[in-house]
Design a protein around this motif. Structure first.
Motif, PDB file in Angstrom:
ATOM      1  N   LEU A 131       0.820  -1.209   0.000  1.00  0.00           N
ATOM      2  CA  LEU A 131       0.000   0.000   0.000  1.00  0.00           C
ATOM      3  C   LEU A 131       0.863   1.273   0.000  1.00  0.00           C
ATOM      4  N   GLY A 132       1.920   1.283   0.791  1.00  0.00           N
ATOM      5  CA  GLY A 132       2.802   2.456   0.855  1.00  0.00           C
ATOM      6  C   GLY A 132       3.434   2.745  -0.491  1.00  0.00           C
ATOM      7  N   ASP A 133       3.799   1.696  -1.230  1.00  0.00           N
ATOM      8  CA  ASP A 133       4.387   1.885  -2.568  1.00  0.00           C
ATOM      9  C   ASP A 133       3.377   2.558  -3.492  1.00  0.00           C
ATOM     10  N   ALA A 134       2.122   2.078  -3.433  1.00  0.00           N
ATOM     11  CA  ALA A 134       1.080   2.644  -4.305  1.00  0.00           C
ATOM     12  C   ALA A 134       0.877   4.117  -3.968  1.00  0.00           C
ATOM     13  N   GLN A 135       0.882   4.419  -2.675  1.00  0.00           N
ATOM     14  CA  GLN A 135       0.690   5.818  -2.262  1.00  0.00           C
ATOM     15  C   GLN A 135       1.845   6.689  -2.744  1.00  0.00           C
ATOM     16  N   ALA A 136       3.069   6.136  -2.681  1.00  0.00           N
ATOM     17  CA  ALA A 136       4.239   6.892  -3.140  1.00  0.00           C
ATOM     18  C   ALA A 136       4.152   7.182  -4.645  1.00  0.00           C
ATOM     19  N   LEU A 137       3.419   6.329  -5.371  1.00  0.00           N
ATOM     20  CA  LEU A 137       3.252   6.549  -6.819  1.00  0.00           C
ATOM     21  C   LEU A 137       2.075   7.484  -7.098  1.00  0.00           C
ATOM     22  N   GLY A 138       1.411   7.942  -6.036  1.00  0.00           N
ATOM     23  CA  GLY A 138       0.324   8.914  -6.214  1.00  0.00           C
ATOM     24  C   GLY A 138      -1.066   8.301  -6.245  1.00  0.00           C
ATOM     25  N   HIS A 139      -1.169   7.006  -5.904  1.00  0.00           N
ATOM     26  CA  HIS A 139      -2.484   6.349  -5.927  1.00  0.00           C
ATOM     27  C   HIS A 139      -3.089   6.284  -4.526  1.00  0.00           C
ATOM     28  N   GLY A 140      -4.400   6.327  -4.489  1.00  0.00           N
ATOM     29  CA  GLY A 140      -5.114   6.193  -3.221  1.00  0.00           C
ATOM     30  C   GLY A 140      -6.501   5.649  -3.502  1.00  0.00           C
ATOM     31  N   PRO A 141      -7.379   5.636  -2.514  1.00  0.00           N
ATOM     32  CA  PRO A 141      -8.743   5.158  -2.751  1.00  0.00           C
ATOM     33  C   PRO A 141      -9.427   6.045  -3.794  1.00  0.00           C
ATOM     34  N   GLY A 142      -9.962   5.442  -4.828  1.00  0.00           N
ATOM     35  CA  GLY A 142     -10.633   6.212  -5.890  1.00  0.00           C
ATOM     36  C   GLY A 142      -9.675   6.738  -6.942  1.00  0.00           C
ATOM     37  N   THR A 143      -8.372   6.631  -6.680  1.00  0.00           N
ATOM     38  CA  THR A 143      -7.398   7.124  -7.671  1.00  0.00           C
ATOM     39  C   THR A 143      -6.364   6.038  -7.984  1.00  0.00           C
ATOM     40  N   GLY A 144      -6.844   4.818  -8.136  1.00  0.00           N
ATOM     41  CA  GLY A 144      -5.971   3.744  -8.601  1.00  0.00           C
ATOM     42  C   GLY A 144      -5.523   2.771  -7.530  1.00  0.00           C
ATOM     43  N   ALA A 145      -5.808   3.062  -6.261  1.00  0.00           N
ATOM     44  CA  ALA A 145      -5.402   2.095  -5.211  1.00  0.00           C
ATOM     45  C   ALA A 145      -6.558   1.811  -4.247  1.00  0.00           C
ATOM     46  N   THR A 146      -7.757   1.699  -4.811  1.00  0.00           N
ATOM     47  CA  THR A 146      -8.907   1.324  -3.963  1.00  0.00           C
ATOM     48  C   THR A 146      -8.697  -0.079  -3.414  1.00  0.00           C
ATOM     49  N   PHE A 147      -8.242  -0.992  -4.263  1.00  0.00           N
ATOM     50  CA  PHE A 147      -8.059  -2.383  -3.828  1.00  0.00           C
ATOM     51  C   PHE A 147      -7.045  -2.476  -2.680  1.00  0.00           C
ATOM     52  N   LEU A 148      -5.862  -1.912  -2.876  1.00  0.00           N
ATOM     53  CA  LEU A 148      -4.844  -2.036  -1.817  1.00  0.00           C
ATOM     54  C   LEU A 148      -5.286  -1.318  -0.543  1.00  0.00           C
ATOM     55  N   SER A 149      -5.990  -0.189  -0.684  1.00  0.00           N
ATOM     56  CA  SER A 149      -6.426   0.549   0.504  1.00  0.00           C
ATOM     57  C   SER A 149      -7.433  -0.253   1.313  1.00  0.00           C
ATOM     58  N   ARG A 150      -8.299  -1.009   0.623  1.00  0.00           N
ATOM     59  CA  ARG A 150      -9.327  -1.786   1.336  1.00  0.00           C
ATOM     60  C   ARG A 150      -8.790  -3.151   1.745  1.00  0.00           C
ATOM     61  N   HIS A 151      -8.225  -3.862   0.764  1.00  0.00           N
ATOM     62  CA  HIS A 151      -7.766  -5.247   0.994  1.00  0.00           C
ATOM     63  C   HIS A 151      -6.593  -5.266   1.971  1.00  0.00           C
ATOM     64  N   GLY A 152      -5.683  -4.307   1.826  1.00  0.00           N
ATOM     65  CA  GLY A 152      -4.480  -4.293   2.671  1.00  0.00           C
ATOM     66  C   GLY A 152      -4.489  -3.160   3.679  1.00  0.00           C
ATOM     67  N   GLY A 153      -5.650  -2.550   3.864  1.00  0.00           N
ATOM     68  CA  GLY A 153      -5.709  -1.398   4.765  1.00  0.00           C
ATOM     69  C   GLY A 153      -6.026  -1.803   6.193  1.00  0.00           C
ATOM     70  N   PHE A 154      -6.506  -0.833   6.945  1.00  0.00           N
ATOM     71  CA  PHE A 154      -6.851  -1.029   8.350  1.00  0.00           C
ATOM     72  C   PHE A 154      -7.788  -2.243   8.493  1.00  0.00           C
ATOM     73  N   GLY A 155      -7.479  -3.127   9.408  1.00  0.00           N
ATOM     74  CA  GLY A 155      -8.374  -4.273   9.641  1.00  0.00           C
ATOM     75  C   GLY A 155      -7.915  -5.550   8.948  1.00  0.00           C
ATOM     76  N   ALA A 156      -6.881  -5.448   8.100  1.00  0.00           N
ATOM     77  CA  ALA A 156      -6.447  -6.640   7.359  1.00  0.00           C
ATOM     78  C   ALA A 156      -5.926  -7.731   8.315  1.00  0.00           C
ATOM     79  N   GLY A 157      -5.184  -7.323   9.336  1.00  0.00           N
ATOM     80  CA  GLY A 157      -4.631  -8.313  10.277  1.00  0.00           C
ATOM     81  C   GLY A 157      -5.726  -9.009  11.069  1.00  0.00           C
ATOM     82  N   LYS A 158      -6.727  -8.223  11.477  1.00  0.00           N
ATOM     83  CA  LYS A 158      -7.837  -8.785  12.251  1.00  0.00           C
ATOM     84  C   LYS A 158      -8.616  -9.798  11.388  1.00  0.00           C
TER      85      LYS A 158
END
Ligand code: HEM
Length: 208
Positions: A131-158
């Motif tokens: 997720l950090g790599d995607a953010q460094a490339l300028g992606h976020g939720p709604g701008t190319g990194a919705t999947f990583l933000s949700r799938h690998g975001g807060f709550g993934a460990g739980k």
């Protein structure tokens, strides 16, 4: 403190059929191959596109197979068809066309589903690192990194711990367990194949 650690270890052991360890053992080499493919993480736009394109083809294939499967209640609960949409949104945001559908996966039993879910749910652990790599490339939720933000975001460990708990509660006999391990191996093979096709697509080679 020691008493708490003892209690936690004891609780884990009571609900531990060892399925996760055996899944990990059966698929470890395949995971190393995926890791090697993305050894530097997702540092460039091309690497990121390959990841999203390959994941979309893999996850969409898996979700199509799971949608058709007759599953028991424990496994039905892990069906989460939202992931394909997140990946579709990311491809759309990057103006990258999806790959054509690859060879269809099939899920014929709860054991098949458990093996496939292990791979999908486990992939969220890698996603937390990417997720950090995607953010460094300028992606976020709604701008190319919705999947990583949700799938690998807060709550993934739980979510992963809840999945492993359900997995260990299953009562698979030896034949079911073999099916589960084979299904996980097939899922990794599918993901590997789709990343390969994604690479070829970027090179403009017929692989789509
Ligand atoms: C692309 C880069 C990837 C990286 C850097 C990565 C990294 C990781 C890491 C750090 C873990 C946690 C290991 C642990 O806690 O011991 C993990 C677990 C896992 N990953 Fe990946 N991963 C990647 C891609 C994938 C993909 C594409 C899949 C499947 C399609 C996948 C499937 C799994 C599974 C099933 C596990 C759970 C293994 C276990 O039982 O502990 N990973 N990954």
């Amino acid at each position: 403190m020691q008493a708490i650690v003892y209690r936690l270890l004891h609780m884990t052991a009571a609900a531990d059929n060892g399925y996760r360890d055996r899944l990990r053992g059966a698929t470890g080499t395949a995971h190393v191959r995926l890791d090697t493919r993305f050894a530097q993480g997702l540092r460039t736009h091309a690497q990121y596109r390959t990841y999203v394109l390959g994941m979309q083809a893999f996850v969409a294939n898996a979700e199509r197979a799971l949608a058709c499967a007759m599953l028991g209640p424990a496994w039905r609960a892990w069906r989460d068809p939202a992931r394909t949409q997140w990946l579709d949104d990311d491809l759309h945001a990057m103006q990258v066309p999806a790959l054509a559908e690859g060879p269809a996966m099939t899920v014929g039993s709860d054991a098949d589903a458990a093996g496939l879910f292990y791979v999908i749910e486990g992939s969220a652990l890698g996603a937390t690192q990417l997720l950090g790599d995607a953010q460094a490339l300028g992606h976020g939720p709604g701008t190319g990194a919705t999947f990583l933000s949700r799938h690998g975001g807060f709550g993934a460990g739980k979510r992963w711990r809840a999945f492993v708990a359900d997995l260990e509660r299953a009562a698979f006999g030896p034949a079911d367990e073999r099916q589960m391990l084979a299904s996980a191996a097939r899922a990794f093979a599918c993901a590997e194949f789709e990343f390969h096709r994604a690479d070829l697509a970027h090179q403009g080679v017929e692989g789509r």
